[in-house]
Design a protein around this motif. Structure first.
Motif, PDB file in Angstrom:
ATOM      1  N   UNK A 157      -0.429   8.457   5.755  1.00  0.00           N
ATOM      2  CA  UNK A 157      -1.011   8.749   4.351  1.00  0.00           C
ATOM      3  C   UNK A 157      -0.480  10.131   3.844  1.00  0.00           C
ATOM      4  N   UNK A 158      -0.236  11.038   4.739  1.00  0.00           N
ATOM      5  CA  UNK A 158       0.218  12.223   4.651  1.00  0.00           C
ATOM      6  C   UNK A 158       1.779  12.089   4.204  1.00  0.00           C
ATOM      7  N   UNK A 159       2.367  11.392   5.036  1.00  0.00           N
ATOM      8  CA  UNK A 159       3.742  11.031   4.897  1.00  0.00           C
ATOM      9  C   UNK A 159       4.247  10.523   3.617  1.00  0.00           C
ATOM     10  N   UNK A 160       3.467   9.374   3.165  1.00  0.00           N
ATOM     11  CA  UNK A 160       3.542   8.599   2.003  1.00  0.00           C
ATOM     12  C   UNK A 160       3.255   9.534   0.653  1.00  0.00           C
ATOM     13  N   UNK A 161       2.086  10.005   0.860  1.00  0.00           N
ATOM     14  CA  UNK A 161       1.768  10.894  -0.282  1.00  0.00           C
ATOM     15  C   UNK A 161       2.581  11.996  -0.509  1.00  0.00           C
ATOM     16  N   UNK A 162       3.205  12.586   0.560  1.00  0.00           N
ATOM     17  CA  UNK A 162       3.933  13.635   0.518  1.00  0.00           C
ATOM     18  C   UNK A 162       5.240  13.331  -0.040  1.00  0.00           C
ATOM     19  N   UNK A 163       5.944  12.006   0.185  1.00  0.00           N
ATOM     20  CA  UNK A 163       7.211  11.756  -0.289  1.00  0.00           C
ATOM     21  C   UNK A 163       7.055  11.525  -1.956  1.00  0.00           C
ATOM     22  N   UNK A 164       5.786  11.011  -2.144  1.00  0.00           N
ATOM     23  CA  UNK A 164       5.804  10.739  -3.867  1.00  0.00           C
ATOM     24  C   UNK A 164       5.444  12.188  -4.240  1.00  0.00           C
ATOM     25  N   UNK A 165       4.657  13.216  -3.470  1.00  0.00           N
ATOM     26  CA  UNK A 165       4.705  14.373  -4.239  1.00  0.00           C
ATOM     27  C   UNK A 165       5.866  15.223  -4.485  1.00  0.00           C
ATOM     28  N   UNK A 174       0.811  -1.270   0.066  1.00  0.00           N
ATOM     29  CA  UNK A 174       0.284  -0.056  -0.057  1.00  0.00           C
ATOM     30  C   UNK A 174       0.752   1.381   0.011  1.00  0.00           C
ATOM     31  N   UNK A 175       1.772   1.151   0.760  1.00  0.00           N
ATOM     32  CA  UNK A 175       2.628   2.625   0.648  1.00  0.00           C
ATOM     33  C   UNK A 175       3.304   2.715  -0.712  1.00  0.00           C
ATOM     34  N   UNK A 176       3.757   1.857  -1.359  1.00  0.00           N
ATOM     35  CA  UNK A 176       4.391   2.052  -2.708  1.00  0.00           C
ATOM     36  C   UNK A 176       3.326   2.666  -3.685  1.00  0.00           C
ATOM     37  N   UNK A 177       2.044   2.257  -3.542  1.00  0.00           N
ATOM     38  CA  UNK A 177       0.820   2.804  -4.425  1.00  0.00           C
ATOM     39  C   UNK A 177       0.706   4.260  -3.975  1.00  0.00           C
ATOM     40  N   UNK A 178       0.622   4.511  -2.622  1.00  0.00           N
ATOM     41  CA  UNK A 178       0.433   5.862  -2.054  1.00  0.00           C
ATOM     42  C   UNK A 178       1.502   6.857  -2.609  1.00  0.00           C
ATOM     43  N   UNK A 179       2.648   6.289  -2.495  1.00  0.00           N
ATOM     44  CA  UNK A 179       3.864   7.035  -2.973  1.00  0.00           C
ATOM     45  C   UNK A 179       3.732   7.398  -4.540  1.00  0.00           C
TER      46      UNK A 179
END
Length: 215
Positions: free
Chosen positions: A153-161, A37-42
């Motif tokens: 969720x904020x952390x993972x999406x933030x890294x991706x962003x 899931x973390x990979x997908x969020x990133x």
């Protein structure tokens, strides 16, 4: 070849179905940790920055809701079948040691363990199952699980962003950067924890020792 992959991924992430997939995978990861899931969020965070689709806020909200759902499923499994599951673990094995460590931390720090464990590979499942098996109050569990899911969720999406902003023209590079940052942070955390555990093992009475001159 890279452009073809990017176009294929864009064709998926720009549809509303991606949010349903995100919710399902984030939920499954709560009690079936091989689901990435973390990979997908990133990845979705990268494309949110690079192309505008999917929407970053929706990625965070849906990812957090999925994670919270999975945590509650894992808690319920632990509540109903925890003792039987623990009895089947290999004595002295890595998994058993992980569950024992979580149990000790729950006694020492309570629900804060749920927040920390959310960022440890495999730790989130061990924490939620053990929390349920030990009879930790559901209301308190929910409160800590909400904080854990939202911050994750904020952390993972933030890294991706951040990765997507760095490589707006090459989203796949952004995905690689986001994953590398997540891996690096996890590795640093595990390294610090390993050093602290070695120090405690070498000097188990250090926490109880009274400094000289203090009565």
């Amino acid at each position: 070849m890279n452009d073809a992959i990017v176009h294929a991924v864009e064709g998926v992430v720009t549809t509303p179905w991606v949010y349903l997939a995100l919710y399902a995978i984030a939920a499954l990861d709560g009690f079936f940790p091989v689901v990435p899931s973390e990979t997908l969020v990133i990845t979705l965070g990268v494309f949110a920055a690079a192309t505008g689709d999917p929407h970053l806020v929706l990625v965070i909200v849906v990812g957090a809701l999925g994670a919270l759902t999975g945590d509650h499923v894992s808690y319920a499994i632990g509540r109903r079948a925890g003792p039987r599951l623990f009895a089947r673990l290999k004595p002295g094995g890595r998994t058993q040691r992980a569950y024992e460590r979580v149990g000790r931390l729950l006694e020492e720090r309570g629900g804060l363990v749920l927040i920390v464990a959310r960022y440890i590979p495999g730790g989130r499942t061990a924490a939620t199952l053990t929390t349920g098996a030990t009879g930790f109050p559901r209301r308190d569990f929910t409160r800590y699980a909400v904080v854990a899911a939202v911050t994750w969720a904020v952390y993972s999406a933030g890294l991706g962003y951040l990765g997507g902003r760095a490589f707006e023209e090459k989203p796949l590079y952004g995905v690689a950067l986001g994953l590398a940052m997540a891996f690096g942070i996890t590795l640093l955390h595990e390294g610090v924890r390993a050093v602290r555990m070695r120090r405690r093992a070498a000097d188990p009475e250090s926490m109880d020792r009274t400094p000289e001159g203090v009565s």
